[in-house]
Design a protein around this motif. Structure first.
Motif, PDB file in Angstrom:
ATOM      1  N   GLU A  27     -18.700   5.275   7.822  1.00  0.00           N
ATOM      2  CA  GLU A  27     -17.856   4.165   7.378  1.00  0.00           C
ATOM      3  C   GLU A  27     -17.344   4.405   5.965  1.00  0.00           C
ATOM      4  OE1 GLU A  27     -20.439   0.777   7.460  1.00  0.00           O
ATOM      5  OE2 GLU A  27     -20.193   0.498   9.610  1.00  0.00           O
ATOM      6  N   ILE A  28     -16.129   3.964   5.704  1.00  0.00           N
ATOM      7  CA  ILE A  28     -15.612   3.912   4.337  1.00  0.00           C
ATOM      8  C   ILE A  28     -16.116   2.579   3.773  1.00  0.00           C
ATOM      9  CG2 ILE A  28     -13.560   3.798   2.896  1.00  0.00           C
ATOM     10  CD1 ILE A  28     -12.141   5.491   5.079  1.00  0.00           C
ATOM     11  N   VAL A  29     -16.889   2.658   2.690  1.00  0.00           N
ATOM     12  CA  VAL A  29     -17.592   1.468   2.216  1.00  0.00           C
ATOM     13  C   VAL A  29     -17.048   0.877   0.925  1.00  0.00           C
ATOM     14  CG1 VAL A  29     -19.721   2.007   3.441  1.00  0.00           C
ATOM     15  CG2 VAL A  29     -19.382   2.883   1.124  1.00  0.00           C
ATOM     16  N   GLY A  30     -16.169   1.568   0.231  1.00  0.00           N
ATOM     17  CA  GLY A  30     -15.618   1.004  -0.996  1.00  0.00           C
ATOM     18  C   GLY A  30     -14.726   1.978  -1.726  1.00  0.00           C
ATOM     19  N   ARG A  31     -14.053   1.457  -2.729  1.00  0.00           N
ATOM     20  CA  ARG A  31     -13.172   2.271  -3.561  1.00  0.00           C
ATOM     21  C   ARG A  31     -14.011   2.988  -4.619  1.00  0.00           C
ATOM     22  NH1 ARG A  31      -7.774   2.412  -4.279  1.00  0.00           N
ATOM     23  NH2 ARG A  31      -7.403   0.537  -3.076  1.00  0.00           N
ATOM     24  N   ALA A  32     -13.693   4.246  -4.876  1.00  0.00           N
ATOM     25  CA  ALA A  32     -14.385   5.033  -5.904  1.00  0.00           C
ATOM     26  C   ALA A  32     -13.669   4.822  -7.232  1.00  0.00           C
ATOM     27  CB  ALA A  32     -14.399   6.509  -5.533  1.00  0.00           C
ATOM     28  N   LYS A  33     -14.256   4.041  -8.092  1.00  0.00           N
ATOM     29  CA  LYS A  33     -13.664   3.671  -9.386  1.00  0.00           C
ATOM     30  C   LYS A  33     -12.296   3.043  -9.166  1.00  0.00           C
ATOM     31  CE  LYS A  33     -16.222   7.128 -11.951  1.00  0.00           C
ATOM     32  NZ  LYS A  33     -16.168   8.198 -12.900  1.00  0.00           N
ATOM     33  N   HIS A  34     -11.352   3.391  -9.994  1.00  0.00           N
ATOM     34  CA  HIS A  34     -10.007   2.844  -9.855  1.00  0.00           C
ATOM     35  C   HIS A  34      -9.010   3.932  -9.489  1.00  0.00           C
ATOM     36  CE1 HIS A  34     -11.334  -1.013 -11.290  1.00  0.00           C
ATOM     37  NE2 HIS A  34     -11.903  -0.427 -12.319  1.00  0.00           N
ATOM     38  N   ASP A  35      -9.531   5.043  -8.947  1.00  0.00           N
ATOM     39  CA  ASP A  35      -8.668   6.160  -8.554  1.00  0.00           C
ATOM     40  C   ASP A  35      -7.892   5.807  -7.291  1.00  0.00           C
ATOM     41  OD1 ASP A  35      -9.639   7.686 -10.621  1.00  0.00           O
ATOM     42  OD2 ASP A  35     -11.170   8.659  -9.404  1.00  0.00           O
ATOM     43  N   TRP A  41     -15.468   5.761  -1.147  1.00  0.00           N
ATOM     44  CA  TRP A  41     -16.805   6.217  -0.793  1.00  0.00           C
ATOM     45  C   TRP A  41     -16.958   6.131   0.717  1.00  0.00           C
ATOM     46  CZ3 TRP A  41     -19.253   9.025  -3.999  1.00  0.00           C
ATOM     47  CH2 TRP A  41     -19.151   8.803  -5.368  1.00  0.00           C
ATOM     48  N   PHE A  42     -17.455   7.217   1.289  1.00  0.00           N
ATOM     49  CA  PHE A  42     -17.726   7.309   2.714  1.00  0.00           C
ATOM     50  C   PHE A  42     -19.231   7.446   2.879  1.00  0.00           C
ATOM     51  CE2 PHE A  42     -18.614   9.925   6.419  1.00  0.00           C
ATOM     52  CZ  PHE A  42     -17.904   9.259   7.406  1.00  0.00           C
ATOM     53  N   ARG A  85     -23.838   9.369   0.881  1.00  0.00           N
ATOM     54  CA  ARG A  85     -22.424   9.032   0.697  1.00  0.00           C
ATOM     55  C   ARG A  85     -21.724  10.153  -0.056  1.00  0.00           C
ATOM     56  NH1 ARG A  85     -21.218   4.624  -4.018  1.00  0.00           N
ATOM     57  NH2 ARG A  85     -21.958   5.926  -5.708  1.00  0.00           N
ATOM     58  N   ILE A  86     -20.397  10.178   0.111  1.00  0.00           N
ATOM     59  CA  ILE A  86     -19.577  11.208  -0.513  1.00  0.00           C
ATOM     60  C   ILE A  86     -18.203  10.610  -0.797  1.00  0.00           C
ATOM     61  CG2 ILE A  86     -18.665  12.163   1.649  1.00  0.00           C
ATOM     62  CD1 ILE A  86     -19.100  14.984   0.379  1.00  0.00           C
ATOM     63  N   ARG A  87     -17.583  11.091  -1.859  1.00  0.00           N
ATOM     64  CA  ARG A  87     -16.241  10.616  -2.191  1.00  0.00           C
ATOM     65  C   ARG A  87     -15.228  11.291  -1.279  1.00  0.00           C
ATOM     66  NH1 ARG A  87     -14.014  11.151  -8.204  1.00  0.00           N
ATOM     67  NH2 ARG A  87     -13.712  13.268  -7.479  1.00  0.00           N
ATOM     68  N   VAL A  88     -14.255  10.496  -0.816  1.00  0.00           N
ATOM     69  CA  VAL A  88     -13.208  11.026   0.049  1.00  0.00           C
ATOM     70  C   VAL A  88     -11.850  10.665  -0.534  1.00  0.00           C
ATOM     71  CG1 VAL A  88     -14.620  10.998   2.142  1.00  0.00           C
ATOM     72  CG2 VAL A  88     -13.231   9.001   1.587  1.00  0.00           C
ATOM     73  N   ASP A  89     -10.891  11.549  -0.318  1.00  0.00           N
ATOM     74  CA  ASP A  89      -9.509  11.328  -0.729  1.00  0.00           C
ATOM     75  C   ASP A  89      -8.713  11.105   0.549  1.00  0.00           C
ATOM     76  OD1 ASP A  89      -6.902  11.416  -1.644  1.00  0.00           O
ATOM     77  OD2 ASP A  89      -7.184  13.195  -2.873  1.00  0.00           O
ATOM     78  N   VAL A  90      -8.298   9.865   0.776  1.00  0.00           N
ATOM     79  CA  VAL A  90      -7.626   9.494   2.018  1.00  0.00           C
ATOM     80  C   VAL A  90      -6.502   8.513   1.702  1.00  0.00           C
ATOM     81  CG1 VAL A  90      -9.318   7.676   2.507  1.00  0.00           C
ATOM     82  CG2 VAL A  90      -7.987   8.615   4.375  1.00  0.00           C
ATOM     83  N   ASP A  91      -5.386   8.614   2.422  1.00  0.00           N
ATOM     84  CA  ASP A  91      -4.278   7.686   2.206  1.00  0.00           C
ATOM     85  C   ASP A  91      -4.732   6.255   2.392  1.00  0.00           C
ATOM     86  OD1 ASP A  91      -2.389   9.612   1.636  1.00  0.00           O
ATOM     87  OD2 ASP A  91      -1.750   9.811   3.720  1.00  0.00           O
ATOM     88  N   GLU A  92      -4.353   5.395   1.460  1.00  0.00           N
ATOM     89  CA  GLU A  92      -4.757   3.990   1.490  1.00  0.00           C
ATOM     90  C   GLU A  92      -4.353   3.316   2.788  1.00  0.00           C
ATOM     91  OE1 GLU A  92      -4.599   0.101  -1.430  1.00  0.00           O
ATOM     92  OE2 GLU A  92      -3.307   1.807  -1.839  1.00  0.00           O
ATOM     93  N   ASP A  93      -3.244   3.749   3.382  1.00  0.00           N
ATOM     94  CA  ASP A  93      -2.768   3.156   4.638  1.00  0.00           C
ATOM     95  C   ASP A  93      -3.766   3.328   5.770  1.00  0.00           C
ATOM     96  OD1 ASP A  93      -0.485   2.632   3.202  1.00  0.00           O
ATOM     97  OD2 ASP A  93       0.689   4.240   4.117  1.00  0.00           O
TER      98      ASP A  93
END
Length: 103
Positions: free
Chosen positions: A43-51, A56-57, A63-71
């Motif tokens: 699951e994607i559980v939240g935004r990582a800071k304000h980037d 956060w996945f 957990r690990i940071r992910v870069d994914v389109d907001e859409d």
């Protein structure tokens, strides 16, 4: 056409970590080298800071940071992420190419 399809499938299979074609855990993904192909389920559980586009996945191993389109982000819904490990500037994240929602 069938020759091209066979070549594509073989090339894709070679990009899976350890030759696997199924999802791996966050803990396993954290051990992989830069640019390794990954499939994660959780699951994607939240935004990582304000980037922008950084989230956060989480799965049952961490957990690990992910870069994914907001859409493509839906919080607290089971998803499968397909992407690559990105290790730069001392940071580890997954650059997500595709998001599949699991029902």
């Amino acid at each position: 056409v069938s020759v091209l399809l066979a070549f594509f499938c073989t090339a894709q299979a070679n990009n899976y970590p350890y030759g696997r074609s199924h999802s791996i855990s966050v803990a396993e993904a954290k051990k992989l080298p830069d640019n390794a192909f990954v499939i994660l389920e959780g699951e994607i559980v939240g935004r990582a800071k304000h980037d922008d586009d950084k989230y956060w996945f989480k799965d049952n191993t961490g957990r690990i940071r992910v870069d994914v389109d907001e859409d493509e982000v839906v919080f607290k819904r089971r998803v499968q992420l397909i992407g690559e490990v990105d290790r730069h500037d001392g940071q580890l994240e997954i650059n997500v190419d595709r998001v599949h929602f699991i029902q």
